[in-house]
Design a protein around this motif. Structure first.
Motif, PDB file in Angstrom:
ATOM      1  N   ASP A  75       0.838  -1.214   0.000  1.00  0.00           N
ATOM      2  CA  ASP A  75       0.000   0.000   0.000  1.00  0.00           C
ATOM      3  C   ASP A  75       0.867   1.256   0.000  1.00  0.00           C
ATOM      4  O   ASP A  75       0.594   2.222  -0.725  1.00  0.00           O
ATOM      5  N   GLU A  76       1.914   1.224   0.840  1.00  0.00           N
ATOM      6  CA  GLU A  76       2.832   2.372   0.886  1.00  0.00           C
ATOM      7  C   GLU A  76       3.570   2.532  -0.448  1.00  0.00           C
ATOM      8  O   GLU A  76       3.882   3.646  -0.879  1.00  0.00           O
ATOM      9  N   PHE A  77       3.841   1.405  -1.110  1.00  0.00           N
ATOM     10  CA  PHE A  77       4.504   1.414  -2.420  1.00  0.00           C
ATOM     11  C   PHE A  77       3.648   2.171  -3.437  1.00  0.00           C
ATOM     12  O   PHE A  77       4.141   3.009  -4.193  1.00  0.00           O
ATOM     13  N   VAL A  78       2.345   1.875  -3.445  1.00  0.00           N
ATOM     14  CA  VAL A  78       1.425   2.561  -4.362  1.00  0.00           C
ATOM     15  C   VAL A  78       1.361   4.051  -4.025  1.00  0.00           C
ATOM     16  O   VAL A  78       1.436   4.909  -4.910  1.00  0.00           O
ATOM     17  N   ALA A  79       1.249   4.365  -2.718  1.00  0.00           N
ATOM     18  CA  ALA A  79       1.155   5.771  -2.286  1.00  0.00           C
ATOM     19  C   ALA A  79       2.412   6.546  -2.701  1.00  0.00           C
ATOM     20  O   ALA A  79       2.321   7.674  -3.213  1.00  0.00           O
ATOM     21  N   ALA A  80       3.578   5.940  -2.511  1.00  0.00           N
ATOM     22  CA  ALA A  80       4.842   6.596  -2.902  1.00  0.00           C
ATOM     23  C   ALA A  80       4.897   6.777  -4.418  1.00  0.00           C
ATOM     24  O   ALA A  80       5.307   7.832  -4.924  1.00  0.00           O
ATOM     25  N   SER A  81       4.451   5.749  -5.163  1.00  0.00           N
ATOM     26  CA  SER A  81       4.443   5.818  -6.633  1.00  0.00           C
ATOM     27  C   SER A  81       3.539   6.950  -7.127  1.00  0.00           C
ATOM     28  O   SER A  81       3.875   7.663  -8.071  1.00  0.00           O
ATOM     29  N   GLU A  82       2.393   7.107  -6.453  1.00  0.00           N
ATOM     30  CA  GLU A  82       1.454   8.170  -6.853  1.00  0.00           C
ATOM     31  C   GLU A  82       2.065   9.558  -6.641  1.00  0.00           C
ATOM     32  O   GLU A  82       1.926  10.442  -7.483  1.00  0.00           O
ATOM     33  N   LYS A  83       2.769   9.729  -5.513  1.00  0.00           N
ATOM     34  CA  LYS A  83       3.394  11.034  -5.234  1.00  0.00           C
ATOM     35  C   LYS A  83       4.490  11.353  -6.254  1.00  0.00           C
ATOM     36  O   LYS A  83       4.545  12.465  -6.786  1.00  0.00           O
ATOM     37  N   VAL A  84       5.347  10.372  -6.529  1.00  0.00           N
ATOM     38  CA  VAL A  84       6.451  10.606  -7.474  1.00  0.00           C
ATOM     39  C   VAL A  84       5.902  10.862  -8.879  1.00  0.00           C
ATOM     40  O   VAL A  84       6.410  11.721  -9.615  1.00  0.00           O
ATOM     41  N   SER A  85       4.851  10.127  -9.250  1.00  0.00           N
ATOM     42  CA  SER A  85       4.304  10.241 -10.608  1.00  0.00           C
ATOM     43  C   SER A  85       3.632  11.590 -10.863  1.00  0.00           C
ATOM     44  O   SER A  85       3.326  11.926 -12.014  1.00  0.00           O
ATOM     45  N   LYS A  86       3.418  12.366  -9.812  1.00  0.00           N
ATOM     46  CA  LYS A  86       2.870  13.732 -10.003  1.00  0.00           C
ATOM     47  C   LYS A  86       3.957  14.700 -10.474  1.00  0.00           C
ATOM     48  O   LYS A  86       3.652  15.771 -10.989  1.00  0.00           O
ATOM     49  N   LEU A  87       5.231  14.327 -10.271  1.00  0.00           N
ATOM     50  CA  LEU A  87       6.326  15.169 -10.760  1.00  0.00           C
ATOM     51  C   LEU A  87       6.385  15.045 -12.285  1.00  0.00           C
ATOM     52  O   LEU A  87       6.221  13.947 -12.820  1.00  0.00           O
ATOM     53  N   PRO A  88       6.627  16.145 -13.015  1.00  0.00           N
ATOM     54  CA  PRO A  88       6.638  16.085 -14.484  1.00  0.00           C
ATOM     55  C   PRO A  88       7.690  15.104 -15.014  1.00  0.00           C
ATOM     56  O   PRO A  88       8.857  15.165 -14.621  1.00  0.00           O
ATOM     57  N   GLY A  89       7.251  14.168 -15.856  1.00  0.00           N
ATOM     58  CA  GLY A  89       8.162  13.215 -16.508  1.00  0.00           C
ATOM     59  C   GLY A  89       8.748  12.151 -15.589  1.00  0.00           C
ATOM     60  O   GLY A  89       9.678  11.446 -15.964  1.00  0.00           O
ATOM     61  N   LYS A  90       8.181  12.032 -14.364  1.00  0.00           N
ATOM     62  CA  LYS A  90       8.699  11.050 -13.411  1.00  0.00           C
ATOM     63  C   LYS A  90       7.635   9.985 -13.110  1.00  0.00           C
ATOM     64  O   LYS A  90       6.438  10.243 -13.221  1.00  0.00           O
ATOM     65  N   TYR A  91       8.104   8.813 -12.699  1.00  0.00           N
ATOM     66  CA  TYR A  91       7.199   7.691 -12.408  1.00  0.00           C
ATOM     67  C   TYR A  91       7.646   7.004 -11.128  1.00  0.00           C
ATOM     68  O   TYR A  91       8.816   7.066 -10.752  1.00  0.00           O
ATOM     69  N   GLY A  92       6.715   6.290 -10.508  1.00  0.00           N
ATOM     70  CA  GLY A  92       7.035   5.598  -9.264  1.00  0.00           C
ATOM     71  C   GLY A  92       7.902   4.375  -9.466  1.00  0.00           C
ATOM     72  O   GLY A  92       8.864   4.152  -8.743  1.00  0.00           O
ATOM     73  N   TYR A  93       7.580   3.566 -10.490  1.00  0.00           N
ATOM     74  CA  TYR A  93       8.134   2.212 -10.572  1.00  0.00           C
ATOM     75  C   TYR A  93       8.686   1.906 -11.959  1.00  0.00           C
ATOM     76  O   TYR A  93       8.041   2.200 -12.970  1.00  0.00           O
ATOM     77  N   CYS A  94       9.877   1.314 -12.001  1.00  0.00           N
ATOM     78  CA  CYS A  94      10.466   0.817 -13.254  1.00  0.00           C
ATOM     79  C   CYS A  94       9.919  -0.595 -13.492  1.00  0.00           C
ATOM     80  O   CYS A  94      10.475  -1.568 -12.966  1.00  0.00           O
ATOM     81  N   LEU A  95       8.859  -0.712 -14.237  1.00  0.00           N
ATOM     82  CA  LEU A  95       8.222  -2.010 -14.492  1.00  0.00           C
ATOM     83  C   LEU A  95       8.980  -2.762 -15.587  1.00  0.00           C
ATOM     84  O   LEU A  95       9.350  -2.179 -16.602  1.00  0.00           O
ATOM     85  N   ARG A  96       9.179  -4.056 -15.361  1.00  0.00           N
ATOM     86  CA  ARG A  96       9.826  -4.895 -16.383  1.00  0.00           C
ATOM     87  C   ARG A  96       8.747  -5.679 -17.118  1.00  0.00           C
ATOM     88  O   ARG A  96       8.420  -6.803 -16.764  1.00  0.00           O
ATOM     89  N   GLY A  97       8.197  -5.067 -18.156  1.00  0.00           N
ATOM     90  CA  GLY A  97       7.095  -5.696 -18.884  1.00  0.00           C
ATOM     91  C   GLY A  97       7.554  -6.622 -19.993  1.00  0.00           C
ATOM     92  O   GLY A  97       6.769  -7.390 -20.535  1.00  0.00           O
ATOM     93  N   GLY A  98       8.856  -6.550 -20.337  1.00  0.00           N
ATOM     94  CA  GLY A  98       9.401  -7.343 -21.444  1.00  0.00           C
ATOM     95  C   GLY A  98      10.186  -8.550 -20.974  1.00  0.00           C
ATOM     96  O   GLY A  98       9.825  -9.187 -19.978  1.00  0.00           O
ATOM     97  N   PRO A  99      11.301  -8.867 -21.661  1.00  0.00           N
ATOM     98  CA  PRO A  99      12.096 -10.060 -21.331  1.00  0.00           C
ATOM     99  C   PRO A  99      12.512 -10.112 -19.862  1.00  0.00           C
ATOM    100  O   PRO A  99      12.926  -9.102 -19.294  1.00  0.00           O
ATOM    101  N   GLY A 100      12.358 -11.296 -19.260  1.00  0.00           N
ATOM    102  CA  GLY A 100      12.766 -11.481 -17.864  1.00  0.00           C
ATOM    103  C   GLY A 100      11.795 -10.896 -16.858  1.00  0.00           C
ATOM    104  O   GLY A 100      12.130 -10.740 -15.684  1.00  0.00           O
ATOM    105  N   GLY A 101      10.584 -10.584 -17.294  1.00  0.00           N
ATOM    106  CA  GLY A 101       9.632  -9.911 -16.410  1.00  0.00           C
ATOM    107  C   GLY A 101       8.920 -10.801 -15.399  1.00  0.00           C
ATOM    108  O   GLY A 101       8.206 -10.305 -14.536  1.00  0.00           O
ATOM    109  N   LEU A 102       9.130 -12.109 -15.476  1.00  0.00           N
ATOM    110  CA  LEU A 102       8.359 -13.024 -14.618  1.00  0.00           C
ATOM    111  C   LEU A 102       8.536 -12.743 -13.125  1.00  0.00           C
ATOM    112  O   LEU A 102       7.581 -12.823 -12.356  1.00  0.00           O
TER     113      LEU A 102
END
Length: 333
Positions: A75-102
């Motif tokens: 829950d805190e992870f989501v809350a922190a991600s939401e705060k960071v993602s409000k900064l212009p051009g910034k995001y909370g989490y580096c998601l690995r959606g491609g190779p090796g993402g399991l």
């Protein structure tokens, strides 16, 4: 990933006769020998290092976004991600959606479910149980809410690590090998490494993987092969090798090495000592695991992130595939 397929089909030589005579066998950690004997309790591989997931976080971005400390729960992870993602051009989490993402899917799925049990006693997969579906949905929601970069649906190792050290996203789940590129480009005071966030049950299940040395059964030079393995795997060779590859070494004596007593490595050793952080080995003993990890998961998880299928449909596909593999494995036993 591929050990089970090769070992079960007679392509690898047992290293047991060599280990029985080797002076350094007793200095290897119990976990190294246990993982090397993953197939038929026989050492078809000698792990050289562990890849244990922990969480990198960007202290400067946190400060800028008003995040007081690294998140301890999902829950805190989501809350922190939401705060960071409000900064212009910034995001909370580096998601690995491609190779090796399991790994990410497995960790967050198990953490939300409160258990890293992949199968029931009858061999049916737990992937489409309520807790797991919640965890898989949690990852999809992070992406859909814009808390990870849009193009991270295709990101592999290099992209997520670059996403972190360029300051595009504030959090990254990675093994110690990511430290090499990050330490070259970031000041030590600008980032930290901490235990993966815990779920509703108070536990987290960071994946632990390993790479290592095997000898092909068809080798014409087995004694020479062993000579190479023992040189690379001996205490001196192993520590030197892992300093360059970034894995955690497999000798009990390695923790005393000054390199591993640095501030950066404390996050992993602390995670290993946390009784509520349970290192999780994926079901690599299944011959079908390699295809699942490197092909099926990437295709279906990208479909789920893009909204072409629901997380539940993805979970059902995974469960069907893994149930067949596990029941085949149990039938052979």
């Amino acid at each position: 990933t591929w050990l089970s397929l090769y070992a079960n089909n007679g392509l690898l030589e047992s290293l047991e006769p060599y280990l029985a005579k080797w002076e350094h066998t007793s200095g290897l950690t119990d976990r190294a020998l246990e993982l090397g004997r993953d197939v038929n309790d026989t050492a078809y591989m000698l792990p050289y290092g562990f890849y244990l997931r922990a969480m990198f976080y960007n202290k400067k971005l946190f400060q800028e976004a008003g995040v007081a400390e690294p998140p301890k729960t999902m829950d805190e992870f989501v809350a922190a991600s939401e705060k960071v993602s409000k900064l212009p051009g910034k995001y909370g989490y580096c998601l690995r959606g491609g190779p090796g993402g399991l790994n990410g899917w497995m960790m967050f799925g198990a953490t939300m479910a409160g258990s890293n049990k992949f199968f029931n006693d009858d061999g049916t997969s737990t992937m489409n149980s309520e807790g797991w579906i919640k965890g898989l949905t949690w990852v999809v929601d992070l992406y859909k809410k814009g808390l990870a970069p849009k193009d991270s649906v295709n990101w592999g190792f290099n992209e997520i690590v670059a996403g972190f050290y360029t300051g595009t996203c504030a959090m990254l789940d990675q093994d110690p090998d990511a430290l090499i590129a990050i330490a070259e480009r970031m000041k030590p005071e600008d980032y930290g490494v901490t235990t993966m966030p815990k779920g509703p049950g108070g536990k987290t299940f960071p994946t632990i993987g390993y790479a290592g040395w095997s000898m092909m059964a068809a080798s014409q030079n087995k004694d020479l092969s062993w000579k190479l393995i023992e040189t690379l795997e001996g205490p001196e060779g192993n520590v030197e090798w892992n300093k360059r590859t970034g894995a955690l070494p497999v000798h009990k004596s390695a923790e005393k090495d000054p390199f591993y007593s640095s501030e950066q490595f404390k996050g992993w050793f602390a995670e290993l000592e946390d009784k509520d952080a349970v290192p999780t080995v994926m079901p690599t003993y299944l011959e079908e695991f390699a295809f699942f990890k490197d092909s099926m998961v990437i295709k279906t998880s990208q479909q789920a992130l893009l909204g072409d299928i629901t997380p539940e449909e993805m979970a059902n596909q995974w469960a069907d595939y893994l149930t067949k593999a596990q029941q085949k494995y149990l039938a052979k036993k």
